[in-house]
Scaffold this motif. Structure first.
Motif, PDB file in Angstrom:
ATOM      1  N   ALA A  96       2.223   1.767  -3.436  1.00 53.07           N
ATOM      2  CA  ALA A  96       1.214   2.307  -4.350  1.00 53.07           C
ATOM      3  C   ALA A  96       1.034   3.805  -4.138  1.00 53.07           C
ATOM      4  CB  ALA A  96      -0.115   1.580  -4.137  1.00 53.07           C
ATOM      5  N   GLN A 108       3.889   5.565  -5.807  1.00 54.79           N
ATOM      6  CA  GLN A 108       3.691   5.588  -7.251  1.00 54.79           C
ATOM      7  C   GLN A 108       2.658   6.645  -7.644  1.00 54.79           C
ATOM      8  OE1 GLN A 108       5.259   4.072  -9.623  1.00 54.79           O
ATOM      9  NE2 GLN A 108       6.529   2.639  -8.475  1.00 54.79           N
ATOM     10  N   LEU A 109       1.607   6.782  -6.850  1.00 58.17           N
ATOM     11  CA  LEU A 109       0.583   7.786  -7.140  1.00 58.17           C
ATOM     12  C   LEU A 109       1.173   9.192  -7.056  1.00 58.17           C
ATOM     13  CD1 LEU A 109      -2.314   8.709  -7.646  1.00 58.17           C
ATOM     14  CD2 LEU A 109      -2.751   8.474  -5.185  1.00 58.17           C
ATOM     15  N   GLN A 114       0.828  -1.208   0.000  1.00 58.57           N
ATOM     16  CA  GLN A 114       0.000   0.000   0.000  1.00 58.57           C
ATOM     17  C   GLN A 114       0.862   1.257   0.000  1.00 58.57           C
ATOM     18  OE1 GLN A 114      -2.170  -1.022   3.540  1.00 58.57           O
ATOM     19  NE2 GLN A 114      -3.945  -1.791   2.396  1.00 58.57           N
TER      20      GLN A 114
END
Length: 457
Positions: free
Chosen positions: A39, A42-43, A36
């Motif tokens: 992620a 990356q966002l 998580q």
């Protein structure tokens, strides 16, 4: 997938129910948290790489959240981590893997919106706004208001900081040569503290005051005096190496000059392009209008960013009195600059500022810098060099632009004495790239400096 043991039978079965959650059922919680977190990184990176096309207002309209919401959720998670840690300590929980040390707790309590936003944006929020935020269109504003039911809500009290950041300590490298039996070595420290953050009243409201120090310290140490015992022979004691790297804050563009009385500056915009001059573009000339729009936006943003000086900033009036398109021809460029300088334009009177756009590249027809130098009496080469260096941090190809800047005067000085005319008229010229996006990126850097230079005319 791995085989999971069933709780209802001694036999082993695979997890295949449509209502099951593979990640929660199969992946260990500690590993799932890492996924998580990855992620989220990356966002943030995805949004940082798309700063211009992906505006916060569009994100709010489509999804109900934006970059500011991500920053605020980081702060909310920091508060939750500290509260959980305190509850575990009160319950005499001895799980050392979950316990947070005092320095980490202090750092989490000091984490505010500004610090989290700098992590999400990859720069301070104020610097991001100056570089990437665009003025919303009427359609965008209407869509934003229509989607208000989707917008994330944030607890203002929860976002408030709970303390000051921990002290950041640097260990200094020294070498002590000892010839006696005992030597005393003292490590020196440097401390950096973070000011309290400025909070928004509602979700995604613009927050000013963006110069903050990083509050995420990972280690705290205190000055210590340690005896070093050696033999009577000569020895050398080396302390831990010091990290000598120095992080400079992002460049903050200079504010526009203030004027106590109304002050009008006459502006000319010259597009240099063979194809635009022939009317080859279906859309027409885009570079010249981009310069005009960038000038208007810069003046509006300066007033909004400095409300205490709004009246004095409003005294500045940039009036565009001349617009033209010429081919990539040195003689045509120089002739147009001279005509505007001496006052040969539709409104009469000399032009104070001239912005050319186009013809600054490396092509055989890119002659705008050379044509400009032919009519300048004083070149200010460093101005464009500085602006291009800053813009190259966003777009490395900006360093290939060859634009220059400088002053045109009504009577060029001669070798024998003063200028030939008694009345001196001065026009400042700057070469902008032909790319409309590059124009918008450069104008916030260039315009304030040109106006400060104009005060000396």
């Amino acid at each position: 997938p791995p085989i999971m043991a069933s709780t209802e039978s001694s036999s082993t079965t695979t997890t295949s129910s449509s209502s099951s959650n593979y990640c929660q059922d199969v992946i260990p919680p500690s590993t799932l948290e890492k996924l998580q977190a990855g992620a989220f990184r990356q966002l943030c990176r995805h949004l940082q790489e798309r700063a211009d096309p992906v505006q916060n207002m569009d994100l709010m309209t489509l999804s109900g959240f934006c970059r500011n919401c991500l920053a605020k959720w980081m702060v909310v998670e920091a508060r939750a981590l500290v509260d959980d840690n305190n509850n575990n300590n009160n319950d005499n929980n001895n799980d050392n893997n979950l316990a947070l040390d005092d320095v980490t707790v202090q750092a989490l309590n000091a984490l505010g919106y500004e610090e989290a936003a700098q992590h999400v944006y990859g720069m301070t929020y104020g610097d991001w706004k100056r570089r990437h935020q665009k003025k919303a269109t009427e359609e965008q504003l209407q869509n934003y208001k229509a989607s208000s039911a989707l917008h994330a809500k944030h607890d203002k009290e929860l976002l408030a900081t709970r303390g000051t950041a921990p002290v950041v300590v640097e260990e200094e490298t020294t070498s002590t040569t000892t010839t006696t039996a005992t030597a005393t070595v003292t490590t020196s420290t440097t401390t950096t503290t973070s000011p309290a953050s400025l909070l928004s009243n509602v979700c995604c409201q613009t927050v000013d005051g963006n110069d903050t120090a990083t509050a995420n310290a990972t280690q705290q140490s205190t000055p210590t005096t340690t005896p070093v015992t050696t033999t009577p022979t000569t020895t050398t004691t080396t302390l831990p190496a010091k990290n000598n790297t120095r992080t400079l804050p992002p460049y903050q563009p200079a504010p526009l000059p203030t004027y106590s009385t109304p002050h009008e500056l006459r502006v000319g915009i010259l597009t240099v392009s063979d194809r635009a001059s022939r009317g080859d573009y279906v859309t027409g000339d885009l570079s010249g209008p981009a310069v005009e729009q960038a000038l208007q936006q810069q003046q509006q943003q300066q007033v909004l960013a400095n409300p205490s000086q709004s009246s004095s900033s409003a005294n500045l009036q940039l009036t565009i009195v001349a617009r033209a398109i010429v081919p990539d021809d040195a003689a045509a460029i120089g002739r147009q600059l001279q005509e505007w300088h001496i006052g040969n334009n539709d409104s009469g009177g000399g032009v104070d500022l001239i912005f050319t756009t186009g013809g600054t590249g490396l092509g055989p027809r890119d002659v705008t810098p050379e044509a400009t130098r032919q009519v300048l009496s004083t070149e200010c080469q460093g101005l464009m060099t500085f602006c291009l260096a800053e813009c190259s941090k966003l777009q490395p190809l900006a360093s290939l632009s060859r634009g220059t800047a400088g002053l045109m005067t009504s009577g060029p000085p001669t070798k024998d004495g003063p200028e030939s005319t008694t009345t001196k008229t001065t026009t400042m010229v700057a070469n902008l790239p032909g790319n409309p996006q590059a124009v918008h990126e450069m104008m916030p850097l260039l315009l304030p400096l040109m106006l400060h230079a104009q005060l000396h005319f």
